[in-house]
Design a protein around this motif. Structure first.
Motif, short mmCIF file in Angstrom:
data_model
loop_
_atom_site.label_atom_id
_atom_site.label_comp_id
_atom_site.label_asym_id
_atom_site.label_seq_id
_atom_site.Cartn_x
_atom_site.Cartn_y
_atom_site.Cartn_z
N VAL A 21 5.11 -8.43 -4.50
CA VAL A 21 4.89 -8.47 -5.95
C VAL A 21 4.01 -7.28 -6.33
N ILE A 22 4.46 -6.50 -7.30
CA ILE A 22 3.69 -5.36 -7.80
C ILE A 22 2.68 -5.86 -8.81
N LEU A 23 1.40 -5.48 -8.61
CA LEU A 23 0.30 -5.91 -9.47
C LEU A 23 -0.27 -4.73 -10.25
N ASP A 24 -1.25 -5.04 -11.07
CA ASP A 24 -2.11 -4.07 -11.76
C ASP A 24 -1.33 -3.03 -12.55
N PHE A 25 -0.98 -3.41 -13.77
CA PHE A 25 -0.27 -2.51 -14.68
C PHE A 25 -1.23 -1.94 -15.72
N SER A 50 7.70 -6.91 -21.22
CA SER A 50 8.98 -6.24 -21.49
C SER A 50 9.88 -6.15 -20.26
N VAL A 51 9.38 -6.58 -19.10
CA VAL A 51 10.20 -6.53 -17.89
C VAL A 51 10.12 -7.87 -17.17
N ARG A 52 11.26 -8.37 -16.73
CA ARG A 52 11.34 -9.62 -15.98
C ARG A 52 11.97 -9.32 -14.62
N HIS A 53 11.22 -9.53 -13.57
CA HIS A 53 11.74 -9.25 -12.23
C HIS A 53 10.93 -10.08 -11.23
N PRO A 54 11.57 -10.64 -10.21
CA PRO A 54 10.85 -11.50 -9.26
C PRO A 54 9.78 -10.77 -8.47
N ASN A 55 9.83 -9.43 -8.43
CA ASN A 55 8.85 -8.67 -7.66
C ASN A 55 7.85 -7.94 -8.54
N ILE A 56 7.75 -8.37 -9.80
CA ILE A 56 6.77 -7.83 -10.74
C ILE A 56 5.94 -8.98 -11.29
N LEU A 57 4.64 -8.79 -11.35
CA LEU A 57 3.71 -9.82 -11.81
C LEU A 57 4.13 -10.38 -13.16
N ARG A 58 4.04 -11.71 -13.30
CA ARG A 58 4.45 -12.38 -14.54
C ARG A 58 3.21 -12.71 -15.37
N VAL A 59 3.21 -12.30 -16.63
CA VAL A 59 2.10 -12.59 -17.53
C VAL A 59 2.28 -13.97 -18.15
N VAL A 60 1.17 -14.71 -18.28
CA VAL A 60 1.21 -16.07 -18.84
C VAL A 60 0.71 -16.08 -20.27
N SER A 61 -0.43 -15.43 -20.52
CA SER A 61 -0.96 -15.41 -21.89
C SER A 61 -1.92 -14.25 -22.08
N TYR A 62 -2.18 -13.95 -23.34
CA TYR A 62 -3.11 -12.89 -23.73
C TYR A 62 -3.96 -13.45 -24.85
N GLU A 63 -5.26 -13.60 -24.61
CA GLU A 63 -6.14 -14.24 -25.59
C GLU A 63 -7.46 -13.50 -25.67
N TRP A 64 -8.34 -14.01 -26.54
CA TRP A 64 -9.68 -13.44 -26.69
C TRP A 64 -10.72 -14.50 -26.35
N TRP A 65 -11.81 -14.03 -25.71
CA TRP A 65 -12.86 -14.95 -25.28
C TRP A 65 -14.23 -14.33 -25.50
N THR A 102 -2.30 -14.14 -15.80
CA THR A 102 -1.02 -13.95 -15.13
C THR A 102 -0.84 -15.02 -14.05
N GLU A 103 0.34 -15.06 -13.48
CA GLU A 103 0.55 -15.93 -12.33
C GLU A 103 -0.41 -15.52 -11.22
N PHE A 104 -0.80 -16.49 -10.39
CA PHE A 104 -1.59 -16.19 -9.21
C PHE A 104 -0.64 -16.01 -8.04
N VAL A 105 -0.72 -14.85 -7.39
CA VAL A 105 0.21 -14.55 -6.29
C VAL A 105 -0.47 -14.85 -4.96
N GLU A 106 0.01 -15.87 -4.28
CA GLU A 106 -0.52 -16.22 -2.96
C GLU A 106 0.12 -15.31 -1.92
N GLY A 107 -0.69 -14.70 -1.08
CA GLY A 107 -0.14 -13.83 -0.05
C GLY A 107 -1.17 -12.85 0.45
N LEU A 108 -0.69 -11.81 1.14
CA LEU A 108 -1.56 -10.79 1.72
C LEU A 108 -1.36 -9.45 1.02
N PRO A 109 -2.45 -8.69 0.78
CA PRO A 109 -2.27 -7.31 0.32
C PRO A 109 -1.39 -6.56 1.32
#
Length: 274
Positions: A159-163, A73-88, A100-107
Motif C-alpha cells: 500500500v502506497i502511503l503519504d500523499f 480522486s483515485v481508488r486502487h487496492p494498493n493506494i491508501l484509502r481516506v476515510v474523512s477530513y475534519e477540523w479539530w 485514513t484506513e490503518f494499514v497493518e503490515g511491515l514497512p
C-alpha cells in the motif's frame, strides 16, 4: 484548548477517535493510530495550528486539502484509502485532520529484511507499478515514492502511503523555484538536468511528470534487488548527487547480485534511464 498535536498521549480523544499510539512524525505532520467503535484508523495532523502562523497555516491547509483531493480522486487496492477530513477541536480554531484506513503490515524495508522470495518481491513491485499507472492515468503524481512510504500487508499486498506532497490534476503541477520536493537521493534525471542547467536560478519552473515517479520506483526496486543505492553520492553533497543522477549509469543489478535475472535487471535500468 491548549494542546500540542505532536504529543498526544494514549487515551486522548480527537473528535470521536481515541489515540492508541503514535505511528510517526515528519516535516508534514504527525500520524497516530486511533480507534473508533473498535476499528483502527490512521489520523494525520499538520503541525501548525490555525491562527498561530498565517503563512504556515495556509501551507498546512493547502497540503491537507491537496492530499485529501488526491486520495479521494483515485481508488486502487494498493493506494491508501481516506476515510474523512475534519477540523479539530472545531472548524474555526484548530487543525485540519485526515483520517485514513490503518494499514497493518511491515514497512517495505523491514519486509525486505525478512528475505522474501524473488517472486514475492516482483509481485509487490508489479502491484506498485499498477497503482502508479492508475495515478498517472488520472494525472496524479506522488512525487515522494520511497521505501518508507510503502507498507506490505501480511498477505503480500503493498500500500502506497503519504500523499502529502502529491499533486492531483486539479492542482498546479509546477514546483516553486525555491522548493525541492521529495527525497534528494531519489530525484529524477529530469529534475537534476533542470537544476544543473541554471533553470532553477533563472526562476524557471519544473513540471513533474510520470517519469519522475517511475524513476523513483526503479530506485526502490534497485535497492530491493541489490541491497544498495544505485548512486554513491548522498544529500550531504547535493551538487555531486545531482551530477551523478544526471550523468552516471548505475552498475546493473544483475552484476551486483547475480541472482537477479537479466531481464529483470534490464527493466530496472530502463526505469533509471537518463
Amino acid at each position: 484548548m491548549n494542546v500540542n498535536p505532536a504529543f498526544l498521549q494514549k487515551g486522548h480523544r480527537v473528535l470521536e477517535y481515541e489515540i492508541v499510539d503514535q505511528l510517526g512524525q515528519g516535516g508534514q505532520g504527525v500520524v497516530y493510530r486511533v480507534r473508533r467503535a473498535g476499528v483502527d484508523y490512521a489520523l494525520k495532523i499538520p503541525l501548525y495550528k490555525i491562527g498561530e502562523l498565517p503563512e504556515e497555516e495556509q501551507k498546512a491547509v493547502e497540503r491537507a486539502d491537496r492530499e485529501v483531493a488526491t486520495l479521494k480522486s483515485v481508488r486502487h487496492p494498493n493506494i491508501l484509502r481516506v476515510v474523512s477530513y475534519e477540523w479539530w477541536p472545531d472548524p474555526q480554531k484548530g487543525w485540519p485532520i485526515i483520517v485514513t484506513e490503518f494499514v497493518e503490515g511491515l514497512p517495505l524495508r523491514k519486509w525486505l529484511e525478512s528475505h522474501p522470495s524473488l517472486r514475492s518481491i516482483v509481485d509487490v513491485f508489479a502491484r506498485l507499478a499498477d497503482a502508479l499507472h492508475e495515478m498517472h492515468r488520472l494525472e496524479i503524481f506522488h512525487r515522494d515514492l520511497k521505501a518508507e512510504n510503502v507498507i506490505v500487508r501480511p498477505n503480500g499486498e503493498p500500500v502506497i502511503l503519504d500523499f502529502g506532497v502529491a499533486k492531483p490534476k486539479s492542482a498546479y503541477t509546477q514546483t516553486k523555484i525555491d522548493t525541492f520536493v521529495g527525497t534528494y537521493e531519489q530525484l529524477s534525471p529530469e529534475f537534476a538536468r533542470w537544476y544543473l542547467s541554471g533553470a532553477f536560478e533563472r526562476g524557471e519552473w519544473f513540471v513533474y511528470r510520470a517519469p519522475s515517479d517511475m524513476h523513483a520506483l526503479g530506485y526502490v526496486l534497485y535497492q530491493a534487488l541489490t541491497g544498495r543505492r544505485p548512486f554513491r553520492a548522498t544529500s550531504s553533497h547535493l551538487m555531486a548527487l545531482l551530477m551523478e543522477i544526471q550523468d552516471v549509469v548505475p552498475t546493473a543489478p544483475s552484476v551486483v547480485n547475480p541472482q537477479v535475472p537479466a531481464p529483470l535487471g534490464e527493466l530496472v535500468m530502463r526505469l533509471l534511464d537518463k
